[in-house]
Design an enzyme around this catalytic site. Structure first.
Site, short mmCIF file in Angstrom:
data_model
loop_
_atom_site.label_atom_id
_atom_site.label_comp_id
_atom_site.label_asym_id
_atom_site.label_seq_id
_atom_site.Cartn_x
_atom_site.Cartn_y
_atom_site.Cartn_z
N GLU A 1 -5.35 -8.67 0.59
CA GLU A 1 -6.08 -8.38 1.84
C GLU A 1 -7.41 -8.03 1.78
O GLU A 1 -7.86 -7.28 0.62
CB GLU A 1 -5.36 -7.13 2.65
N GLU B 1 0.70 -1.27 -0.02
CA GLU B 1 0.06 0.09 0.07
C GLU B 1 0.80 1.22 0.03
O GLU B 1 0.86 2.15 1.12
CB GLU B 1 -1.01 0.00 1.25
#
Length: 460
Positions: free
Chosen positions: A362, A168
């Site tokens: 995720e 991320e």
């Protein structure tokens, strides 16, 4: 719907070093920017990762949870300050040995190790106290992180299934330098793009370092949390440029979108992009990771764009975009639940970047979990909302696969409750409940549901 996922599909779960390990002053580890950030009043209730889930001392029992769960892959991160604790860049063998033992135990259990090399815990010695110097604002950081990646790859080698360079980077740039939510919390709007470029550069350099030290056998990946929006097409496009294509295009196409330069020209001159950088960034990878939780609702506002704004913003260059409330239901994080958008995003990535395999790295839900004790004294956590969330998102993944999208895996976030960054310990995402006082683990209903799902829907 009868779902049998393709042979070799990875069913896994995920964690990150600072969120679970604790032992922040043991084994040669030194502070990260998140140690500093959490100890200076930037997290809910002043919570820190000092103890977290105490995984550093309990890793053997926690890996048995993975074995019980029946997953065939586990995604975890290397704590950089545990491996490279000092500015001279010398490796800490005690830290390397810790992660080597984890990899060996996973392989013993038949679980593929998926290693994230950078999950936000930049060593504090690479950044100034307030974040205004050093860190991802400096080009040198990309090279230092690449050196670290090479050290890890030399140690773990081809025992690792896949090395993921970054987790991320939008958070590491836009939340950390553009906004104030994440360490170092600079809040300097357009500086997010400088940090983003240096993260992109680190990705490319890390790919080179891993290949040089671990060879061609392990896969290479990067994990992005794309800003998925619905609403006004112009606003959606603006956010896509600023939050998504600023990473996707240089990594997968070897260039930044010209339109990104044009909409940010009043706040960023992009002079930090040096000759040859895009060639370094544009490295071949084996899979693209997607972290997906929810969507945003946006529209163009009537107010003008403020081209010179340098105020805190997680979307610099989009000051004329309004962010609207999303329809419910919502998770404990306040995030809406929109599994259709996961399907749509996988299909769109497949169309826009053809030939790039995808993994959902995720996906999960924060719930108000409570422990109940049965008449037999057995502790239970009934989390039916989480089960429904996981089921619907797995159905979305399967739908994308059935329509021709190359999705190779799904990782539930998370194996167990943990330190949820700025939210401290107030949000629980785990399949396993953690009592932070006693460190007792309690398998939630979702743990058993996911175990059965994997057994029932994996190709034989």
């Amino acid at each position: 719907m009868t779902m049998i996922f393709p042979k070799g599909f990875m069913f896994g779960t995920a964690t990150a070093a600072y969120q679970i390990e604790g032992a922040v002053a043991e084994g040669g580890r030194t502070p990260s920017i998140w140690d500093t950030f959490s100890h200076t009043g930037h997290t809910l209730n002043g919570d820190t990762g000092d103890v977290a889930d105490d995984f550093y001392h309990r890793w053997e029992d926690d890996l048995k949870l993975l074995r019980d769960l029946g997953v065939n892959a586990y995604r975890f991160s290397i704590g950089i300050p545990r491996v490279i604790p000092t500015p001279d860049g010398k490796p800490n063998q005690e830290g390397l040995d810790f992660y080597s033992r984890i990899v060996d135990r996973l392989l013993e259990y038949g679980i593929a190790p998926i290693v994230t090399l950078y999950h936000w815990d930049l060593p504090q010695y690479m950044a100034s106290g307030d974040g205004r110097e050093g860190g991802w604002l400096e080009r040198e950081t990309a090279y230092r992180i690449a050196d670290y990646a090479g050290i890890v790859a030399k140690c773990l080698g081809d025992r690792v299934h896949t090395y993921t360079t970054l987790n991320e980077p939008w958070c590491s740039a836009h939340l950390s330098y553009g906004g104030t939510e994440h360490a170092p919390g600079l809040g300097a709007g357009p500086l997010a793009f400088r940090a983003a470029h240096h993260l992109n550069l680190a990705h490319g350099l890390m790919c080179e370092a891993v290949r040089a030290e671990a060879g061609a056998k392990p896969g290479l990946s990067v994990t992005l949390n794309l800003q998925i929006c619905r609403g006004d097409a112009d606003a959606v496009h603006r956010v896509d440029l600023i939050g998504n294509r600023v990473f996707l295009d240089p990594m997968l196409r070897g260039r930044y979108p010209d339109e990104l330069f044009s909409i940010t020209k009043g706040i960023c001159d992009w002079g930090f992009v040096c000759d040859g950088d895009l060639d370094l960034i544009h490295q071949p990878i084996d899979v693209l990771g997607l972290n997906y939780y929810s969507t945003n609702l946006v529209k163009m506002s009537d107010r003008p764009q403020f081209p010179q704004s340098t105020e805190a913003s997680t979307a610099p260059g989009a000051s004329d975009v309004d962010w609207l409330p999303t329809a419910g239901p919502h998770t404990e994080m306040g995030w809406n639940i929109d599994p259709d958008a996961l399907y749509e995003t996988l299909v769109r990535l497949n169309d826009n970047y053809p030939g790039m395999p995808l993994v959902v790295t995720e996906n999960g839900m924060a719930c108000p979990d409570k422990v109940e004790v049965g008449t037999d004294g057995v502790k239970m956590v009934h989390d039916n909302d989480r089960i429904d969330y996981l089921r619907r998102h797995l159905e979305a993944v399967y739908r994308a696969i059935e329509e021709g999208t190359d999705v190779r895996g799904y990782f539930a976030w998370s194996l167990m409750d943990n330190f949820e960054w700025a939210f401290g310990y107030s949000k629980r995402f785990g399949l396993t409940y953690v009592d932070y006082e006693s460190q007792e683990r309690v398998k939630k209903d979702s743990f058993d549901w996911y175990r059965r799902f994997i057994a029932d829907h994996s190709a034989r």
